[in-house]
Design an enzyme around this catalytic site. Structure first.
Site, mmCIF file in Angstrom:
data_model
loop_
_atom_site.group_PDB
_atom_site.id
_atom_site.type_symbol
_atom_site.label_atom_id
_atom_site.label_comp_id
_atom_site.label_asym_id
_atom_site.label_seq_id
_atom_site.Cartn_x
_atom_site.Cartn_y
_atom_site.Cartn_z
ATOM 1 N N ASP A 35 43.780 22.050 31.613
ATOM 2 C CA ASP A 35 43.645 21.580 32.597
ATOM 3 C C ASP A 35 41.807 21.294 32.266
ATOM 4 O O ASP A 35 41.220 19.935 32.033
ATOM 5 C CB ASP A 35 44.145 22.122 33.565
ATOM 6 C CG ASP A 35 42.977 23.788 33.530
ATOM 7 O OD1 ASP A 35 42.756 23.755 32.698
ATOM 8 O OD2 ASP A 35 42.095 23.985 35.261
ATOM 9 N N SER A 124 44.532 33.008 41.403
ATOM 10 C CA SER A 124 43.479 32.666 41.384
ATOM 11 C C SER A 124 42.803 33.318 43.060
ATOM 12 O O SER A 124 42.246 32.806 43.641
ATOM 13 C CB SER A 124 43.994 31.007 42.099
ATOM 14 O OG SER A 124 44.099 29.670 40.959
ATOM 15 N N ASP A 170 42.896 24.961 39.396
ATOM 16 C CA ASP A 170 42.802 26.306 40.082
ATOM 17 C C ASP A 170 42.179 25.671 41.951
ATOM 18 O O ASP A 170 42.742 26.246 42.693
ATOM 19 C CB ASP A 170 42.540 27.941 39.948
ATOM 20 C CG ASP A 170 42.515 28.201 38.689
ATOM 21 O OD1 ASP A 170 43.733 28.364 38.210
ATOM 22 O OD2 ASP A 170 42.470 29.236 38.109
ATOM 23 N N TYR A 220 40.135 34.071 27.518
ATOM 24 C CA TYR A 220 39.703 31.679 27.798
ATOM 25 C C TYR A 220 38.730 31.533 27.014
ATOM 26 O O TYR A 220 38.764 30.687 27.039
ATOM 27 C CB TYR A 220 39.574 32.916 29.583
ATOM 28 C CG TYR A 220 39.349 31.447 30.294
ATOM 29 C CD1 TYR A 220 41.100 30.884 30.241
ATOM 30 C CD2 TYR A 220 39.149 30.371 30.822
ATOM 31 C CE1 TYR A 220 40.944 30.202 31.586
ATOM 32 C CE2 TYR A 220 39.338 29.452 30.626
ATOM 33 C CZ TYR A 220 40.037 28.913 31.823
ATOM 34 O OH TYR A 220 40.504 27.639 31.804
HETATM 35 C C1 GLA Z 1 42.872 29.875 34.871
HETATM 36 C C2 GLA Z 1 41.357 28.633 34.556
HETATM 37 C C3 GLA Z 1 42.553 27.355 34.714
HETATM 38 C C4 GLA Z 1 43.489 27.338 33.844
HETATM 39 C C5 GLA Z 1 44.115 28.465 33.341
HETATM 40 C C6 GLA Z 1 45.673 28.339 32.369
HETATM 41 O O1 GLA Z 1 43.594 30.329 36.083
HETATM 42 O O2 GLA Z 1 41.030 28.815 35.953
HETATM 43 O O3 GLA Z 1 41.236 26.474 34.657
HETATM 44 O O4 GLA Z 1 42.895 26.647 32.636
HETATM 45 O O5 GLA Z 1 43.657 29.682 34.162
HETATM 46 O O6 GLA Z 1 46.267 27.176 32.414
#
Ligand code: GLA
Length: 383
Positions: A35, A124, A170, A220
């Protein structure tokens, strides 16, 4: 839950709440870590989520309470706020900070939150509380914010106030979710469509590895930077704003430009994952869940080997799924580094699957996973 939360609100604040809101969590069916690379993703909202009972006050104070955490905060109305330690209330505070800095006329609020999503499990919970707060303030103060804009605003809060470079997936999924539908979202243009998600004789299982992860302290942001760096190398010869603008064929003939094995692996995952989503989009409406399941397994493999965001807990779950006859696909979902996996499992074998997986996982990892079946639900709403 609504009635219980209203009762607790009364006990805490000695008055009635004026509204109760709910925002779900999400799982991503396929399209992981793309994303923030302009790719397409396919998340859906689930039935677990976060609740908020709220009433205005005349004290010009934002009072934050949560049934899940002992920390509380009482903050006077002011023109801006900054992040306050690591407390849970930073998520709603970030939203208030964003809304208060506009021309909006806000007053004090008494807020009681409660979540039944496992925290920091990759479902999330942070997007859920952000979008919930945005939706609540929009409803109470008539701010004219659509659900789509609530998602964008919440992502901004996560990026700038919380400090995580997450993409839009998310927040979008929990704001725009629709029962029995997956969302196909183009994260570059924010165009989206709903894809009916009929699991037929299968069930969507969510398996919590119970290995806690903390997104902001995780790798991340490092992955985000690695993607930017590999894109920069490819842009020497390719015209692309995002990694996902590049197809596998062009990537194969230009990957030498990267000249760094690690960055090459990251780009390779992103570009192949985007193509898997394109195929999944064609396959899902035809009801060919077997092919969809194969794409899930391929996605996991790529996240494990090329993007390196899985881990022994999530791999153990997916390894078990591959050996279980009634399961046709599984993968980690969300950021990874622990958190949850999803699997498509024959409905009438779910109990057996759950038992056997629990024993297998316990033997390998030393503690139990959480296994539950989930419905695909609606997005944020008033109750
Ligand atoms: C987390 C982030 C999202 C996305 C996912 C991996 O959930 O908040 O924006 O990048 O990781 O796909």
């Amino acid at each position: 839950m609504k009635v219980e939360l209203e009762k607790k609100f009364r006990e805490l604040f000695d008055k009635d709440s004026e509204h109760v809101f709910f925002c779900p969590g999400r799982v991503n069916l396929i399209g992981e870590h793309i994303d923030y690379n302009g790719g397409k993703v396919m998340p859906c909202a689930i039935s677990l989520g976060t609740y908020l009972a709220v009433a205005k006050n005349n004290d010009k104070i934002f009072r934050f309470r949560c049934l899940n955490f002992p920390e509380i905060a009482d903050l006077h109305l002011q023109t801006s706020y900054s992040k306050n330690g690591k407390g849970w209330f930073n998520y709603p505070l970030g939203v208030i900070n964003e809304l208060i800095s506009g021309d909006n006329d806000l007053s004090g609020l008494d807020m009681l939150f409660y979540g039944n999503l496992p925290i920091a499990a990759g479902l999330s919970s942070s997007a859920s509380i952000e979008v919930l707060t945005t939706f609540a303030l929009q409803t109470i103060f008539h701010l004219g914010i659509s659900n789509k804009d609530a998602a964008l605003l919440s992502q901004k809060v996560e990026n700038e106030f919380i400090g995580v470079n997450c993409g839009i997936m998310d927040q979008f999924a929990v704001a725009m979710g629709k029962a029995n539908n997956a969302i196909l979202l183009n994260c570059d243009t924010i165009e989206y469509e709903y894809l009916p998600f009929d699991t037929g004789e299968y069930i969507l299982a969510i398996i919590n590895s119970n290995k806690q992860r903390s997104l902001s302290e995780s790798k991340y942001n490092e992955r985000f930077a690695e993607c930017r760096a590999s894109l920069k190398c490819l842009q020497k010869e390719l015209i692309a704003d995002h990694l996902c603008d590049i197809d596998t064929k062009s990537f194969e003939s230009h990957r030498y430009l990267i000249n760094n094995a690690l960055l090459e692996k990251r780009a390779s995952h992103v570009i192949s994952e985007n193509e898997r989503v394109n195929e999944a989009k064609e396959v899902l409406p035809t009801g060919n869940l077997n092919r969809f399941g194969e794409l899930m397994y391929a996605s996991h493999q790529s996240l494990k080997e090329l993007y390196e965001v899985s881990g022994k807990e999530l791999d153990t779950i997916v390894d078990f799924c591959k050996t279980y006859k009634g399961c046709i696909g599984a993968r980690m979902t969300g950021a990874g580094f622990g958190g949850c996996a999803i699997a498509l499992v024959k409905k009438d074998q779910f109990d057996d699957f759950s038992q056997k997986l629990t024993t297998y996982y316990q033997n390998k990892i030393g503690y139990e996973p959480g296994v539950f079946a989930s419905a695909v639900g609606d997005g944020v709403r008033s109750l």
